[in-house]
Design an enzyme around this catalytic site. Structure first.
Site, PDB file in Angstrom:
ATOM      1  N   HIS A 139      25.240  37.735  68.085  1.00 15.48           N
ATOM      2  CA  HIS A 139      24.000  38.512  67.972  1.00 15.48           C
ATOM      3  C   HIS A 139      23.721  38.796  66.498  1.00 15.48           C
ATOM      4  CE1 HIS A 139      27.361  41.331  68.524  1.00 15.48           C
ATOM      5  NE2 HIS A 139      26.666  42.212  67.802  1.00 15.48           N
ATOM      6  N   GLN A 140      22.458  38.693  66.142  1.00 12.49           N
ATOM      7  CA  GLN A 140      22.022  38.956  64.770  1.00 12.49           C
ATOM      8  C   GLN A 140      21.365  40.327  64.715  1.00 12.49           C
ATOM      9  OE1 GLN A 140      20.970  36.377  61.967  1.00 12.49           O
ATOM     10  NE2 GLN A 140      19.198  37.427  61.155  1.00 12.49           N
TER      11      GLN A 140
END
Length: 179
Positions: A139-140
């Protein structure tokens, strides 16, 4: 000021209290995936539920989606997650990497539009050693920033103040999002 009890417990000290009981789930490590085969990954479960408002999904794409962080550093703190359960950025397909990048750009435009964000912290904490709270699912982070947003509360009190409910932030961002 007088104490509430003779022994001093509950003495009034003139300080305001900011209760954040939702943080205990994070501290205890609840909802962190141990084994994806057991269906424990929140980043896999969230988009399958189909309740975007309840689970704070702001935008869905073909290969990735944007969701508000339950434990935000600042108001509007988003995460861009691929639907596919992968742990390493190098395992993204071309389409996944492209959509994560495009959604990051759209998230930044949206946050600038609705909250006048002055800057951003963008990043992927890769693996547990790299600081990932949920290392099993890539996840960013897209963290909006403002001058002076880290004040004495964070530095001295180890407390973050969030002036808006997550559901309200989700609605604001979802309504303003353009690709």
């Amino acid at each position: 000021m007088e104490p509430l009890h003779e022994d001093g417990i509950g003495a009034r000290d003139g300080l305001e209290r900011l209760w954040t009981p939702y943080r205990m789930a994070y501290i205890r490590g609840e909802s962190k995936p141990v084994d994806d085969s057991a269906g424990e990954c929140p980043f896999c479960r969230i988009p399958q539920e189909g309740h975007d408002e309840r689970f704070l999904v702001v935008r869905r794409g073909g290969a990735a989606y944007a969701v508000l962080n339950l434990y935000p550093y600042t108001p509007g703190h988003l995460m861009i997650c691929p639907y596919r359960h992968i742990a390493d950025y190098t395992d993204t397909t071309h389409d996944e990497a492209a959509e994560i990048a495009a959604m990051t750009k759209a998230a930044m435009r949206t946050l600038r539009s609705v909250s006048r964000a002055e800057g951003f912290n963008l990043g992927i904490n890769q693996g547990s050693a790299g600081g990932a709270g949920i290392a099993a699912h890539l996840h960013q982070h897209v963290v909006p920033r403002w001058m002076g947003d880290q004040n004495f509360m964070t530095v001295i009190g180890h407390t973050k103040t969030l002036p808006e409910l997550l559901q309200d932030t989700r609605r604001l961002l979802a309504d303003a999002w353009t690709d």
